[in-house]
Design an enzyme around this catalytic site. Structure first.
Site, mmCIF file in Angstrom:
data_model
loop_
_atom_site.group_PDB
_atom_site.id
_atom_site.type_symbol
_atom_site.label_atom_id
_atom_site.label_comp_id
_atom_site.label_asym_id
_atom_site.label_seq_id
_atom_site.Cartn_x
_atom_site.Cartn_y
_atom_site.Cartn_z
ATOM 1 N N ASP A 37 0.865 -1.185 0.000
ATOM 2 C CA ASP A 37 0.000 0.000 0.000
ATOM 3 C C ASP A 37 0.900 1.232 0.000
ATOM 4 O O ASP A 37 1.261 1.752 1.046
ATOM 5 C CB ASP A 37 -0.910 -0.035 1.235
ATOM 6 C CG ASP A 37 -1.965 1.061 1.226
ATOM 7 O OD1 ASP A 37 -1.898 1.946 0.347
ATOM 8 O OD2 ASP A 37 -2.842 1.043 2.107
ATOM 9 N N HIS A 38 1.253 1.691 -1.201
ATOM 10 C CA HIS A 38 2.263 2.732 -1.354
ATOM 11 C C HIS A 38 1.711 3.955 -2.074
ATOM 12 O O HIS A 38 0.765 3.854 -2.866
ATOM 13 C CB HIS A 38 3.445 2.190 -2.170
ATOM 14 C CG HIS A 38 4.493 1.533 -1.341
ATOM 15 N ND1 HIS A 38 5.815 1.906 -1.373
ATOM 16 C CD2 HIS A 38 4.410 0.514 -0.441
ATOM 17 C CE1 HIS A 38 6.510 1.144 -0.539
ATOM 18 N NE2 HIS A 38 5.675 0.292 0.037
ATOM 19 N N GLU A 107 5.991 4.066 6.605
ATOM 20 C CA GLU A 107 7.290 4.505 6.092
ATOM 21 C C GLU A 107 7.153 5.945 5.613
ATOM 22 O O GLU A 107 6.157 6.315 4.990
ATOM 23 C CB GLU A 107 7.743 3.614 4.931
ATOM 24 C CG GLU A 107 8.001 2.170 5.309
ATOM 25 C CD GLU A 107 7.177 1.204 4.477
ATOM 26 O OE1 GLU A 107 6.376 1.663 3.639
ATOM 27 O OE2 GLU A 107 7.328 -0.008 4.684
ATOM 28 N N GLY A 174 10.889 -4.844 16.031
ATOM 29 C CA GLY A 174 11.644 -4.751 17.283
ATOM 30 C C GLY A 174 10.771 -5.085 18.471
ATOM 31 O O GLY A 174 9.585 -5.405 18.330
ATOM 32 N N LYS A 194 13.619 -13.595 11.619
ATOM 33 C CA LYS A 194 14.307 -13.511 12.903
ATOM 34 C C LYS A 194 13.489 -14.216 13.985
ATOM 35 O O LYS A 194 12.399 -13.753 14.338
ATOM 36 C CB LYS A 194 14.525 -12.051 13.289
ATOM 37 C CG LYS A 194 15.483 -11.307 12.366
ATOM 38 C CD LYS A 194 15.688 -9.869 12.841
ATOM 39 C CE LYS A 194 16.715 -9.146 12.000
ATOM 40 N NZ LYS A 194 16.912 -7.743 12.450
#
Length: 321
Positions: A37-38, A107, A174, A194
């Site tokens: 979704d940009h 972002e 994180g 990760k």
């Protein structure tokens, strides 16, 4: 068995093409699909950024089986969370219950366009938490009035509700986002395999919930061509998400990736037509505990050959992973 998905990457194809691609993915046997979704591509070479929600509506009508999902929508800058709730409810109705709402803190590349500034990551996560609360409340069909630290809703209500609200996924990178996802999400989203991310997710309430990863690949019968295309369009990805969330435009990504070499990309992204290399790229996600992995085939003009190859060779090999 890890479920294998297909990515409609809005940065590298136009809206009609994206719908055609997801129809092809459904026919090829992919287990699910996701869409970015940009408002901007990462690099000018990618060249596209259509409105994901219009594409999703068309995709819901053009397909019948394949699940659809945002990967991911930021509900805090370009979109008000009450509007995201309305869009998600409508998509769940249109798709007949095949939609999942993936959410993230955003972002700068995409969210800068509304001129609201770009606060520090802890503030962005506070905004996301408040937005998730608003979205969940509105998806129940109740009247919602909210006056919080970041958002206001005045007597909001959704009039067209699905039989079941769409599951909410939260992107993590994180400890703080993992805590939020475990506590508030129905599933977790990550772009790196990760194990510590999933362990933190589980520790905060995520145990037993789906966990979805994403992996860029570049299929081509000519491996050198695949490496060149991956370098041209995806070298930005080697910067990592802590960096990528902060850069405001394609020129910045081009500058940040100016020292990334084709051989660097080839070492990080499976390129060519060797099935084993693609399986080996997915394997770390399976070993980390991901239940689903969405593949990104690099190159908007190279989807159909990838889909045909995936149906014939790649998906059968990945079923055994």
């Amino acid at each position: 068995m890890v479920r294998i998905g297909y990515t409609m990457m809005t940065e590298q194809a136009g809206p009609r093409e994206l719908v055609s691609h997801v129809v092809g993915a459904e026919n090829a046997g992919f287990d699910f699909s996701v869409i970015s979704d940009h408002s901007f591509p990462w690099l000018d070479a990618q060249g596209h950024a259509p409105y994901a929600w219009s594409v999703l509506g068309a995709a819901a009508q053009a397909t019948s089986r394949i699940p659809l999902m945002t990967y991911v929508t930021c509900p805090t800058f370009r979109y008000h969370p009450a509007v995201v709730a309305q869009k998600a409810a409508t998509m769940q109705v249109l798709s007949g219950g095949r939609f999942r709402l993936g959410l993230g803190s955003g972002e700068n590349l995409n969210e800068h366009i509304v001129g609201a500034g770009w606060p520090a990551a802890p503030v962005r996560l506070q905004m996301l938490e408040e937005a998730v609360d608003i979205i969940r409340r509105m998806l129940t069909g109740q009247n919602v009035s909210h006056h919080g630290a970041h958002f206001d809703v005045e007597n909001g209500r959704l009039w067209d509700l699905p039989d079941q609200p769409p599951p909410l996924g939260i992107a993590v990178s994180g400890p703080r986002s993992c805590e939020l996802a475990g506590r508030l999400g129905d599933l977790v989203i990550a772009t790196e395999p990760k194990p510590d991310l999933l362990e933190a997710f589980d520790a905060h309430g995520g145990a037993g919930k789906p966990r979805i990863g994403q992996l860029p690949v570049c299929y081509d019968t000519d491996r050198d061509a695949a490496v060149a295309r991956a370098h041209d369009q995806f070298r930005w990805a080697l910067g990592g998400w802590r960096v990528n969330a902060e850069i405001p435009g394609p020129a910045g990504f081009d500058q940040a990736a100016r020292y990334v070499r084709p051989e660097d990309v080839a070492g990080a992204i499976a390129c060519g037509d060797g099935v084993d290399a693609f399986v080996d790229a997915v394997r770390p996600y399976a070993e980390a505990g991901f239940t689903e992995v969405a593949l990104v085939q690099i190159g908007g003009d190279h989807q159909q050959p990838f889909l045909e190859w995936a149906e014939a060779k790649l998906l059968p090999a990945l079923r055994d992973l």
